[in-house]
Design a protein around this motif. Sequence first.
Motif: not given
Length: 254
Positions: A217-232
């Motif tokens: 999540t850190h690498d992807l820059g995700i800062e909170g939840t929920p977080a969805l990533i569709i088809n990568g």
Amino acid sequence: MKKLSFRPLMTGSLLSCLISFPVIGHSEDPAATFSSQQRKEIISIVRQALKDDPTLLETGIQTLMKKKEQQRASLSTQTIKEKKGLLLRQLPTDGLMGDPNAATTIAEFYDPNCGYCKKMLPILIDLVKKHKDVKIILKVIPILSENSKLQSQAIIAATRQNNYVAMMRSLMTSQEDINLNTIKSIAQKLKLNADQLVIDMKADSVTNALNGNLQLTHDLGIEGTPALIINGEHIIQGAISYDNLEQVIDKLNK
């Protein structure tokens, strides 16, 4: 027609430079380094300009923040491409909802204590029921509290007894205060070996899985939840309604 004033524009640019560049010393770009005399002159200009128009400081900061946000978004997009394989493949410590062979993959990062994640849970359950071509890979990340860590350990440990999703759903829908005794009680209701689950919660593989999810999540820059990533590829940060999620999936699959 009102003419643009060169001096405020110049001052705004200089202000952004002063905010973003080091005060003294070295820069990776030699052209970005000012001499001592040049810096004194720039500071004098900026000080006078701020007296004339205090909003210049706010404008300079907003410009810098926008630039930083663009850089972060660009970095996040690149990282998603690099990590695509991890986002499309269910790891042994991940949960799964839906058909493992479904064409559309949604990776969800969630915290079991997150209120918005709890709201997303029935939406995702309905989605895989109505759309057989969609699967959800579940990646738990304990970011809110020590209790989140306790629940996350229980959820991943349940994979050893093939009950990740059941444990996750039971914990996230429970009306009780969650502690170790509650977890053991839930495990017994799910017909799991509760004592073994508690032992497995402290296993290195569980700790490594949680650390791996947090690092991702850190690498992807995700800062909170929920977080969805569709088809990568397509990331959604924050909760989303069923209808809006369905629209996004339909649009991406066209």
